[in-house]
Design a protein around this motif. Structure first.
Motif, PDB file in Angstrom:
ATOM      1  N   LEU A   1       3.986   5.412  13.767  1.00  0.00           N
ATOM      2  CA  LEU A   1       3.068   4.329  13.447  1.00  0.00           C
ATOM      3  C   LEU A   1       3.829   3.063  13.121  1.00  0.00           C
ATOM      4  CD1 LEU A   1       0.025   5.543  11.379  1.00  0.00           C
ATOM      5  CD2 LEU A   1       0.216   5.044  13.792  1.00  0.00           C
TER       6      LEU A   1
ATOM      7  N   ALA B   1       0.568  -0.551   9.181  1.00  0.00           N
ATOM      8  CA  ALA B   1      -0.697   0.062   9.578  1.00  0.00           C
ATOM      9  C   ALA B   1      -1.504   0.429   8.343  1.00  0.00           C
ATOM     10  CB  ALA B   1      -0.432   1.304  10.429  1.00  0.00           C
TER      11      ALA B   1
ATOM     12  N   ASP C   1      -7.465   0.474  10.843  1.00  0.00           N
ATOM     13  CA  ASP C   1      -6.842  -0.067  12.040  1.00  0.00           C
ATOM     14  C   ASP C   1      -7.121   0.861  13.220  1.00  0.00           C
ATOM     15  OD1 ASP C   1      -5.894  -2.263  10.692  1.00  0.00           O
ATOM     16  OD2 ASP C   1      -3.850  -1.489  10.460  1.00  0.00           O
TER      17      ASP C   1
ATOM     18  N   ILE D   1      -6.078   2.813  16.793  1.00  0.00           N
ATOM     19  CA  ILE D   1      -4.940   3.380  17.509  1.00  0.00           C
ATOM     20  C   ILE D   1      -5.402   3.758  18.915  1.00  0.00           C
ATOM     21  CG2 ILE D   1      -5.325   5.676  16.441  1.00  0.00           C
ATOM     22  CD1 ILE D   1      -2.180   5.977  16.651  1.00  0.00           C
TER      23      ILE D   1
ATOM     24  N   LEU E   1      -7.677   4.813  12.380  1.00  0.00           N
ATOM     25  CA  LEU E   1      -6.815   5.457  11.388  1.00  0.00           C
ATOM     26  C   LEU E   1      -7.556   5.652  10.086  1.00  0.00           C
ATOM     27  CD1 LEU E   1      -3.461   3.498  11.852  1.00  0.00           C
ATOM     28  CD2 LEU E   1      -3.902   5.880  12.475  1.00  0.00           C
TER      29      LEU E   1
ATOM     30  N   PRO F   1      -0.229   6.405   4.734  1.00  0.00           N
ATOM     31  CA  PRO F   1       1.090   6.769   5.261  1.00  0.00           C
ATOM     32  C   PRO F   1       1.540   8.138   4.734  1.00  0.00           C
ATOM     33  CG  PRO F   1       1.086   4.474   4.600  1.00  0.00           C
ATOM     34  CD  PRO F   1      -0.236   5.052   4.154  1.00  0.00           C
TER      35      PRO F   1
ATOM     36  N   TRP G   1      -1.632  10.460   7.719  1.00  0.00           N
ATOM     37  CA  TRP G   1      -2.555   9.776   8.613  1.00  0.00           C
ATOM     38  C   TRP G   1      -3.390  10.775   9.396  1.00  0.00           C
ATOM     39  CZ3 TRP G   1      -3.711   5.154   7.547  1.00  0.00           C
ATOM     40  CH2 TRP G   1      -2.775   4.171   7.222  1.00  0.00           C
TER      41      TRP G   1
ATOM     42  N   LEU H   1      -2.802  12.913  12.874  1.00  0.00           N
ATOM     43  CA  LEU H   1      -2.120  11.968  13.750  1.00  0.00           C
ATOM     44  C   LEU H   1      -1.209  12.690  14.737  1.00  0.00           C
ATOM     45  CD1 LEU H   1      -1.404   9.009  14.504  1.00  0.00           C
ATOM     46  CD2 LEU H   1       0.422   9.168  12.797  1.00  0.00           C
TER      47      LEU H   1
ATOM     48  N   HIS I   1       1.085   5.056  23.046  1.00  0.00           N
ATOM     49  CA  HIS I   1       0.053   4.586  22.127  1.00  0.00           C
ATOM     50  C   HIS I   1       0.429   3.223  21.562  1.00  0.00           C
ATOM     51  CE1 HIS I   1       2.980   6.056  19.200  1.00  0.00           C
ATOM     52  NE2 HIS I   1       2.390   5.243  18.330  1.00  0.00           N
TER      53      HIS I   1
ATOM     54  N   VAL J   1      -0.858   0.599  17.988  1.00  0.00           N
ATOM     55  CA  VAL J   1      -1.728   0.383  16.830  1.00  0.00           C
ATOM     56  C   VAL J   1      -2.084  -1.097  16.767  1.00  0.00           C
ATOM     57  CG1 VAL J   1      -1.922   0.523  14.317  1.00  0.00           C
ATOM     58  CG2 VAL J   1      -0.665   2.293  15.575  1.00  0.00           C
TER      59      VAL J   1
END
Length: 200
Positions: free
Chosen positions: A30, A34, A38, A40, A66, A70, A73, A95, A107, A109
Protein backbone atom coordinates in the motif's frame (compact mmCIF):
# COMPACT_ATOMS: atom_id res chain seq x y z
CA UNK A 1 9.76 -42.10 11.51
CA UNK A 2 11.67 -39.44 13.51
CA UNK A 3 13.36 -37.92 10.42
CA UNK A 4 9.93 -37.67 8.76
CA UNK A 5 8.49 -35.83 11.77
CA UNK A 6 11.46 -33.48 11.87
CA UNK A 7 11.00 -32.76 8.17
CA UNK A 8 7.29 -32.04 8.71
CA UNK A 9 8.13 -29.65 11.59
CA UNK A 10 10.63 -27.82 9.38
CA UNK A 11 8.07 -27.64 6.58
CA UNK A 12 5.41 -26.33 8.97
CA UNK A 13 7.78 -23.67 10.30
CA UNK A 14 8.71 -22.62 6.78
CA UNK A 15 5.02 -22.39 5.86
CA UNK A 16 4.25 -20.15 8.85
CA UNK A 17 7.19 -17.88 7.97
CA UNK A 18 6.03 -17.72 4.35
CA UNK A 19 2.49 -16.77 5.39
CA UNK A 20 3.77 -14.09 7.78
CA UNK A 21 6.04 -12.78 5.04
CA UNK A 22 3.15 -12.64 2.57
CA UNK A 23 1.04 -10.68 5.06
CA UNK A 24 3.87 -8.22 5.70
CA UNK A 25 4.48 -7.86 1.98
CA UNK A 26 0.78 -7.11 1.36
CA UNK A 27 0.87 -4.40 4.03
CA UNK A 28 3.92 -2.88 2.35
CA UNK A 29 2.21 -2.89 -1.06
CA UNK A 30 0.00 0.00 0.00
CA UNK A 31 1.07 3.51 -0.76
CA UNK A 32 2.20 5.67 2.17
CA UNK A 33 -0.63 7.87 3.37
CA UNK A 34 -3.42 5.42 2.51
CA UNK A 35 -6.46 5.80 4.74
CA UNK A 36 -9.70 3.94 5.32
CA UNK A 37 -12.16 5.06 2.65
CA UNK A 38 -9.52 5.37 -0.06
CA UNK A 39 -10.06 3.33 -3.21
CA UNK A 40 -7.89 0.46 -4.37
CA UNK A 41 -8.02 -0.50 -8.05
CA UNK A 42 -6.67 -3.71 -9.51
CA UNK A 43 -6.31 -5.37 -12.89
CA UNK A 44 -7.86 -8.75 -12.30
CA UNK A 45 -6.93 -12.10 -13.77
CA UNK A 46 -10.38 -13.63 -14.34
CA UNK A 47 -12.47 -13.75 -17.52
CA UNK A 48 -14.86 -11.13 -16.13
CA UNK A 49 -11.86 -8.80 -15.68
CA UNK A 50 -10.87 -9.29 -19.30
CA UNK A 51 -14.45 -8.45 -20.34
CA UNK A 52 -14.43 -5.23 -18.30
CA UNK A 53 -11.05 -4.25 -19.73
CA UNK A 54 -12.31 -4.89 -23.27
CA UNK A 55 -15.34 -2.65 -22.76
CA UNK A 56 -13.62 0.05 -20.70
CA UNK A 57 -10.20 0.06 -22.40
CA UNK A 58 -8.81 1.36 -19.12
CA UNK A 59 -6.00 0.33 -16.82
CA UNK A 60 -8.05 -1.50 -14.17
CA UNK A 61 -11.01 -3.84 -14.05
CA UNK A 62 -12.04 -3.77 -10.39
CA UNK A 63 -12.15 -1.46 -7.37
CA UNK A 64 -12.79 -1.72 -3.66
CA UNK A 65 -12.64 0.52 -0.62
CA UNK A 66 -9.95 0.23 2.03
CA UNK A 67 -11.24 -0.42 5.53
CA UNK A 68 -9.31 -1.06 8.72
CA UNK A 69 -5.90 0.44 9.34
CA UNK A 70 -2.20 -0.02 8.49
CA UNK A 71 -1.12 -3.53 9.44
CA UNK A 72 -4.72 -4.76 9.29
CA UNK A 73 -6.07 -3.52 5.95
CA UNK A 74 -9.16 -5.08 4.44
CA UNK A 75 -11.09 -4.30 1.27
CA UNK A 76 -14.88 -4.07 0.93
CA UNK A 77 -15.90 -4.75 -2.66
CA UNK A 78 -18.73 -6.08 -4.83
CA UNK A 79 -17.54 -9.07 -6.82
CA UNK A 80 -18.44 -12.35 -8.45
CA UNK A 81 -17.55 -15.07 -5.98
CA UNK A 82 -13.81 -15.60 -5.49
CA UNK A 83 -14.24 -18.27 -2.80
CA UNK A 84 -15.86 -21.64 -3.38
CA UNK A 85 -19.31 -21.70 -1.82
CA UNK A 86 -19.52 -17.94 -1.27
CA UNK A 87 -22.24 -16.19 -3.29
CA UNK A 88 -21.58 -13.26 -5.61
CA UNK A 89 -21.98 -10.02 -3.69
CA UNK A 90 -20.49 -7.37 -1.44
CA UNK A 91 -17.80 -8.90 0.75
CA UNK A 92 -14.88 -7.87 2.95
CA UNK A 93 -11.57 -9.54 2.17
CA UNK A 94 -8.09 -9.23 3.64
CA UNK A 95 -5.79 -7.02 1.59
CA UNK A 96 -3.45 -9.97 0.98
CA UNK A 97 -6.36 -11.92 -0.54
CA UNK A 98 -7.46 -8.98 -2.70
CA UNK A 99 -3.95 -8.46 -4.06
CA UNK A 100 -2.96 -12.12 -4.38
CA UNK A 101 -1.33 -12.67 -7.82
CA UNK A 102 -4.01 -15.27 -8.58
CA UNK A 103 -6.51 -12.39 -8.58
CA UNK A 104 -4.47 -9.26 -9.28
CA UNK A 105 -1.87 -8.40 -11.92
CA UNK A 106 -1.28 -4.91 -10.53
CA UNK A 107 -2.99 -2.31 -8.38
CA UNK A 108 -3.09 1.35 -7.42
CA UNK A 109 -4.44 3.27 -4.43
CA UNK A 110 -6.31 6.54 -4.91
CA UNK A 111 -6.87 8.95 -2.03
CA UNK A 112 -10.32 10.50 -1.74
CA UNK A 113 -10.08 14.20 -0.89
CA UNK A 114 -12.55 14.32 1.99
CA UNK A 115 -12.84 15.23 5.66
CA UNK A 116 -12.69 12.72 8.49
CA UNK A 117 -16.43 12.68 9.19
CA UNK A 118 -17.38 12.01 5.56
CA UNK A 119 -14.66 9.37 5.40
CA UNK A 120 -16.04 7.55 8.45
CA UNK A 121 -19.57 7.69 7.03
CA UNK A 122 -18.43 6.36 3.64
CA UNK A 123 -16.66 3.41 5.26
CA UNK A 124 -19.70 2.64 7.44
CA UNK A 125 -22.04 2.84 4.44
CA UNK A 126 -19.85 0.55 2.32
CA UNK A 127 -19.63 -1.98 5.14
CA UNK A 128 -23.41 -1.83 5.65
CA UNK A 129 -23.85 -3.16 2.10
CA UNK A 130 -22.17 -6.49 2.92
CA UNK A 131 -24.25 -9.34 1.55
CA UNK A 132 -25.94 -7.29 -1.16
CA UNK A 133 -25.93 -9.30 -4.41
CA UNK A 134 -23.46 -8.55 -7.19
CA UNK A 135 -25.60 -7.24 -10.06
CA UNK A 136 -24.83 -4.80 -12.84
CA UNK A 137 -28.40 -3.93 -13.87
CA UNK A 138 -30.57 -4.60 -10.82
CA UNK A 139 -31.38 -1.98 -8.17
CA UNK A 140 -31.49 -4.76 -5.57
CA UNK A 141 -27.78 -5.39 -6.15
CA UNK A 142 -24.65 -3.42 -6.96
CA UNK A 143 -21.30 -3.72 -8.70
CA UNK A 144 -17.80 -2.65 -7.70
CA UNK A 145 -17.62 0.94 -8.93
CA UNK A 146 -21.22 1.67 -8.02
CA UNK A 147 -20.65 0.38 -4.47
CA UNK A 148 -17.83 2.79 -3.66
CA UNK A 149 -19.44 5.69 -5.55
CA UNK A 150 -22.73 5.28 -3.67
CA UNK A 151 -20.97 4.96 -0.32
CA UNK A 152 -19.17 8.27 -0.86
CA UNK A 153 -22.25 9.95 -2.37
CA UNK A 154 -24.47 8.94 0.55
CA UNK A 155 -21.74 10.13 2.93
CA UNK A 156 -22.10 13.59 1.41
CA UNK A 157 -19.16 13.55 -1.01
CA UNK A 158 -19.97 13.89 -4.71
CA UNK A 159 -17.16 12.22 -6.65
CA UNK A 160 -18.36 14.09 -9.75
CA UNK A 161 -18.26 11.15 -12.16
CA UNK A 162 -19.84 10.52 -15.54
CA UNK A 163 -21.48 7.22 -16.39
CA UNK A 164 -20.87 5.55 -19.75
CA UNK A 165 -23.78 4.49 -21.95
CA UNK A 166 -23.30 0.89 -23.09
CA UNK A 167 -25.42 -1.09 -25.56
CA UNK A 168 -24.78 -4.42 -23.84
CA UNK A 169 -26.82 -7.37 -25.17
CA UNK A 170 -29.90 -7.73 -22.92
CA UNK A 171 -28.46 -5.14 -20.46
CA UNK A 172 -28.18 -1.76 -22.19
CA UNK A 173 -27.81 1.20 -19.86
CA UNK A 174 -25.52 3.69 -18.18
CA UNK A 175 -22.66 2.16 -16.22
CA UNK A 176 -19.88 3.51 -14.03
CA UNK A 177 -16.70 2.03 -15.47
CA UNK A 178 -13.39 1.97 -13.59
CA UNK A 179 -11.96 4.63 -15.92
CA UNK A 180 -15.02 6.85 -15.24
CA UNK A 181 -14.29 6.61 -11.52
CA UNK A 182 -10.57 7.24 -12.02
CA UNK A 183 -11.43 10.48 -13.83
CA UNK A 184 -13.04 11.90 -10.67
CA UNK A 185 -11.48 15.23 -9.65
CA UNK A 186 -11.89 14.10 -6.03
CA UNK A 187 -9.35 11.28 -6.42
CA UNK A 188 -5.59 11.64 -6.16
CA UNK A 189 -3.18 8.77 -6.91
CA UNK A 190 -0.86 7.89 -4.07
CA UNK A 191 2.76 7.14 -4.80
CA UNK A 192 3.46 3.41 -4.57
CA UNK A 193 5.15 2.12 -1.47
CA UNK A 194 8.91 1.78 -1.59
CA UNK A 195 9.79 -1.95 -1.74
CA UNK A 196 11.53 -3.37 1.29
CA UNK A 197 15.23 -4.11 0.78
CA UNK A 198 15.93 -7.78 0.12
CA UNK A 199 16.92 -9.73 3.20
CA UNK A 200 20.30 -11.44 2.98
Amino acid sequence: MKPARAALRRLGGALVLALLGAAAQAADLLAPGARAGDLIFREGTEAVSAAVMAVDRGAYSHVGMLVGQPGNWQVVHATPSEVRGRPDGVVVDALAFFLDPRRSRRHAVYHVEAGDEARQRAVALALSMQGRPFRIADPAGTYCTELVWKAWRDAGMDLDVRFTSLALPLLPGNYLLPSDLLASPRLRPLAPATPLPARS
